[in-house]
Write an enzyme that holds these catalytic residues in place. Structure first.
Site, mmCIF file in Angstrom:
data_model
loop_
_atom_site.group_PDB
_atom_site.id
_atom_site.type_symbol
_atom_site.label_atom_id
_atom_site.label_comp_id
_atom_site.label_asym_id
_atom_site.label_seq_id
_atom_site.Cartn_x
_atom_site.Cartn_y
_atom_site.Cartn_z
ATOM 1 N N ARG A 189 -13.923 17.299 -20.322
ATOM 2 C CA ARG A 189 -15.299 17.089 -19.863
ATOM 3 C C ARG A 189 -16.072 16.146 -20.803
ATOM 4 O O ARG A 189 -17.241 16.370 -21.115
ATOM 5 C CB ARG A 189 -16.047 18.427 -19.765
ATOM 6 C CG ARG A 189 -15.456 19.399 -18.768
ATOM 7 C CD ARG A 189 -15.643 18.866 -17.373
ATOM 8 N NE ARG A 189 -14.719 19.457 -16.437
ATOM 9 C CZ ARG A 189 -14.987 20.492 -15.658
ATOM 10 N NH1 ARG A 189 -16.155 21.042 -15.704
ATOM 11 N NH2 ARG A 189 -14.096 20.952 -14.835
ATOM 12 N N SER A 267 -20.266 24.205 -12.659
ATOM 13 C CA SER A 267 -20.107 25.055 -13.845
ATOM 14 C C SER A 267 -21.271 24.801 -14.790
ATOM 15 O O SER A 267 -21.492 23.658 -15.197
ATOM 16 C CB SER A 267 -18.820 24.717 -14.580
ATOM 17 O OG SER A 267 -17.704 25.012 -13.792
ATOM 18 N N GLU A 365 -22.936 22.913 -19.853
ATOM 19 C CA GLU A 365 -22.190 21.739 -19.429
ATOM 20 C C GLU A 365 -23.085 20.645 -18.839
ATOM 21 O O GLU A 365 -22.936 19.474 -19.185
ATOM 22 C CB GLU A 365 -21.116 22.138 -18.423
ATOM 23 C CG GLU A 365 -20.219 20.982 -18.091
ATOM 24 C CD GLU A 365 -19.126 21.354 -17.126
ATOM 25 O OE1 GLU A 365 -18.055 21.703 -17.600
ATOM 26 O OE2 GLU A 365 -19.357 21.300 -15.911
HETATM 27 N N1 EPU Z 1 -13.554 34.528 -13.978
HETATM 28 C C1 EPU Z 1 -14.120 35.781 -13.977
HETATM 29 N N2 EPU Z 1 -15.374 35.943 -13.459
HETATM 30 C C2 EPU Z 1 -16.063 34.898 -12.944
HETATM 31 C C3 EPU Z 1 -15.496 33.608 -12.955
HETATM 32 C C4 EPU Z 1 -14.225 33.446 -13.474
HETATM 33 O O1 EPU Z 1 -13.525 36.758 -14.425
HETATM 34 O O2 EPU Z 1 -17.186 35.131 -12.479
HETATM 35 C C5 EPU Z 1 -12.195 34.350 -14.481
HETATM 36 C C6 EPU Z 1 -11.245 34.093 -13.319
HETATM 37 O O3 EPU Z 1 -10.759 35.270 -12.764
HETATM 38 C C7 EPU Z 1 -10.152 33.280 -13.970
HETATM 39 C C8 EPU Z 1 -10.873 32.553 -15.095
HETATM 40 O O4 EPU Z 1 -12.135 33.195 -15.281
HETATM 41 O O5 EPU Z 1 -9.182 34.134 -14.529
HETATM 42 C C9 EPU Z 1 -11.075 31.084 -14.813
HETATM 43 O O6 EPU Z 1 -11.795 30.949 -13.582
HETATM 44 P P1 EPU Z 1 -11.556 29.695 -12.613
HETATM 45 O O7 EPU Z 1 -10.113 29.495 -12.395
HETATM 46 O O8 EPU Z 1 -12.438 29.872 -11.439
HETATM 47 O O9 EPU Z 1 -11.989 28.450 -13.456
HETATM 48 P P2 EPU Z 1 -13.229 28.219 -14.422
HETATM 49 O O10 EPU Z 1 -12.738 28.114 -15.811
HETATM 50 O O11 EPU Z 1 -14.288 29.205 -14.150
HETATM 51 C C10 EPU Z 1 -12.979 25.639 -14.304
HETATM 52 C C11 EPU Z 1 -13.888 24.468 -14.191
HETATM 53 C C12 EPU Z 1 -14.336 24.290 -12.744
HETATM 54 C C13 EPU Z 1 -13.085 24.066 -11.909
HETATM 55 C C14 EPU Z 1 -12.176 25.295 -12.082
HETATM 56 C C15 EPU Z 1 -10.865 25.163 -11.350
HETATM 57 C C16 EPU Z 1 -14.977 24.356 -16.374
HETATM 58 C C17 EPU Z 1 -16.200 24.597 -17.175
HETATM 59 N N3 EPU Z 1 -15.030 24.680 -15.079
HETATM 60 O O12 EPU Z 1 -13.731 26.774 -13.944
HETATM 61 O O13 EPU Z 1 -15.153 23.143 -12.676
HETATM 62 O O14 EPU Z 1 -13.403 23.889 -10.556
HETATM 63 O O15 EPU Z 1 -11.852 25.456 -13.485
HETATM 64 O O16 EPU Z 1 -10.022 24.302 -12.021
HETATM 65 O O17 EPU Z 1 -14.003 23.853 -16.910
HETATM 66 C C18 EPU Z 1 -17.369 22.255 -12.368
HETATM 67 O O18 EPU Z 1 -17.263 21.679 -13.419
HETATM 68 O O19 EPU Z 1 -18.402 22.139 -11.668
HETATM 69 C C19 EPU Z 1 -16.314 23.152 -11.923
HETATM 70 C C20 EPU Z 1 -16.489 23.913 -10.880
#
Ligand code: EPU
Length: 382
Positions: A189, A267, A365
């Site tokens: 990012r 995010s 972010e």
């Molecule tokens: N999780 C929770 N509770 C929540 C959200 C997530 O327990 O409310 C856990 C999920 O179960 C999972 C882990 O956190 O085990 C990661 O969640 P997820 O796979 O949804 O990915 P993320 O880390 O929350 C990142 C990016 C997103 C991108 C997704 C998918 C960042 C800051 N965010 O989210 O990016 O779509 O991975 O690859 O790196 C964006 O930047 O706008 C964005 C949506």
């Protein structure tokens, strides 16, 4: 914190002309519909750019007017910014359109996309053309020109994986540049554009995309399962890139609110990076903590998990609360009225609770824009 852009004195010319009225589009412009968080914002003036020559012309006038040089601020799709209620700056909005194939072989195509093209529409178009590599980045809001700024990423793919170059205008020296992948200095990012804010205006992005569909890997668990289901429905053994894209669209639509219906800026917090030792200690108390080891002996922790465990899924300070399906996303329940200050209040509240429970600092972010158009990055919020 850095200050808003000012021209190098060497770039200023002696001849003095007024800004062309046709370019200085409007004064006191309401931008509350120009940011996906729908924060109330009025800007001093806005300049819409539909071709690169207009920028040359505007900047020549600007440089020739040392008496009147408002701060400049580049606003793209407004999907990753937190705008102030009063933006005392001239806003440059790149809206150049066009998608051009610049080279083609049996294995790949080189595609140049103008900054004003909607990112998701371009991803869909590329898959329809049989150009592959960007499927996993479907449904990310915003315009193509902003995509390199934070090296957008999702489901194991980052923009840098397909990007070849960026054509951008260097505002302080009034010069055009072609930046290679290395020049862009991409990180998680992050990029040179993000690290030197209000310095570059991106006008074109060059990609190399595959024409061989078998190269596309849907390695992310959920994506693989959903894409496989699509393939089976169509009696295919392997998912096609279009199946993968449809899977990503479905997953994102389920978890992430559509900004048009519930304003948000994706995010809101970055996934924090902590030491292996701290992660091991936390694991003893919280065995289900979600973290991804990084090669440099640190661990990237899922901020959404931390927020949810702090009891703040759906919580915050009204009208700014976290999303019910994805705690990492802050939503605005008072569109066009809530302000940047409301966001800060909710952000501090959430971050303080997470810090109290896990001793982990959350960084935001989206980009915080100060009243003069300068940018406040990387502030730890606790
Ligand atoms: N999780 C929770 N509770 C929540 C959200 C997530 O327990 O409310 C856990 C999920 O179960 C999972 C882990 O956190 O085990 C990661 O969640 P997820 O796979 O949804 O990915 P993320 O880390 O929350 C990142 C990016 C997103 C991108 C997704 C998918 C960042 C800051 N965010 O989210 O990016 O779509 O991975 O690859 O790196 C964006 O930047 O706008 C964005 C949506």
């Amino acid at each position: 914190m850095t200050s808003a852009v000012r021209l190098d004195s060497s770039a200023q010319q002696t001849m003095s002309t007024d800004l062309p009225p046709s370019l200085l589009d409007a004064k006191s412009v309401d931008l509350s519909h120009g940011n996906t968080m729908a924060l109330a914002c009025v800007a001093d003036s806005v300049v819409t750019l539909t071709d690169e020559a207009q920028l040359d012309s505007f900047m020549a006038s600007y440089a020739n007017n040392p008496e009147h040089q408002p701060s400049l601020f580049v606003l793209s799709g407004g999907s990753n910014v937190l705008l102030p209620a009063q933006l005392e700056a001239t806003v440059l909005q790149p809206q150049m359109r066009g998608i051009t194939m610049t080279a083609q072989t049996e294995r790949y195509v080189d595609i140049e996309v103008m900054a004003g093209e909607n990112w998701h529409d371009f991803v869909v178009y590329s898959v329809e053309q049989g150009w592959y590599g960007l499927e996993n980045l479907a449904l990310i809001p915003g315009l193509t020109g902003a995509a390199p700024v934070q090296n957008i990423g999702a489901y194991g793919v980052q923009l840098e994986d397909c990007l070849q170059y960026v054509r951008a205008y260097h505002l302080p020296t009034q010069t055009w540049h072609r930046l290679s992948l290395t020049d862009c200095q991409f990180g998680y990012r992050d990029s040179v554009f993000k690290r030197t804010p209000n310095t570059w205006l991106i006008s074109r992005v060059g990609f190399r995309l595959h024409t061989d569909a078998s190269k596309i890997l849907a390695s992310y668990g959920d994506v693989q399962t959903v894409a496989q289901r699509y393939a089976e429905q169509k009696n295919r053994l392997q998912p096609t890139p279009a199946d993968v894209m449809q899977a990503i669209i479905d997953i994102r639509q389920q978890k992430l609110p559509d900004p048009k219906q519930l304003p948000n800026c994706g995010s809101f917090f970055q996934n924090p990076i902590i030491s292996q030792a701290q992660f091991a200690t936390l694991q003893q108390t919280y065995p289900t903590i979600v973290g991804y080891p990084i090669p440099d002996a640190t661990v990237k922790v899922a901020a959404g998990w931390l927020i949810e465990q702090a009891g703040l899924k759906g919580g915050g300070i009204v009208p700014i609360v976290t999303h019910q399906q994805q705690a990492l996303v802050l939503t605005n329940h008072s569109p066009y009225q809530a302000t940047q200050d409301d966001v800060a209040t909710a952000q501090y509240y959430i971050a303080a609770h997470v810090y109290e429970k896990f001793a982990i600092q959350l960084s935001r972010e989206p980009v915080w824009i100060n009243a003069d158009g300068s940018i406040g990055y990387d502030e730890h919020v606790v």
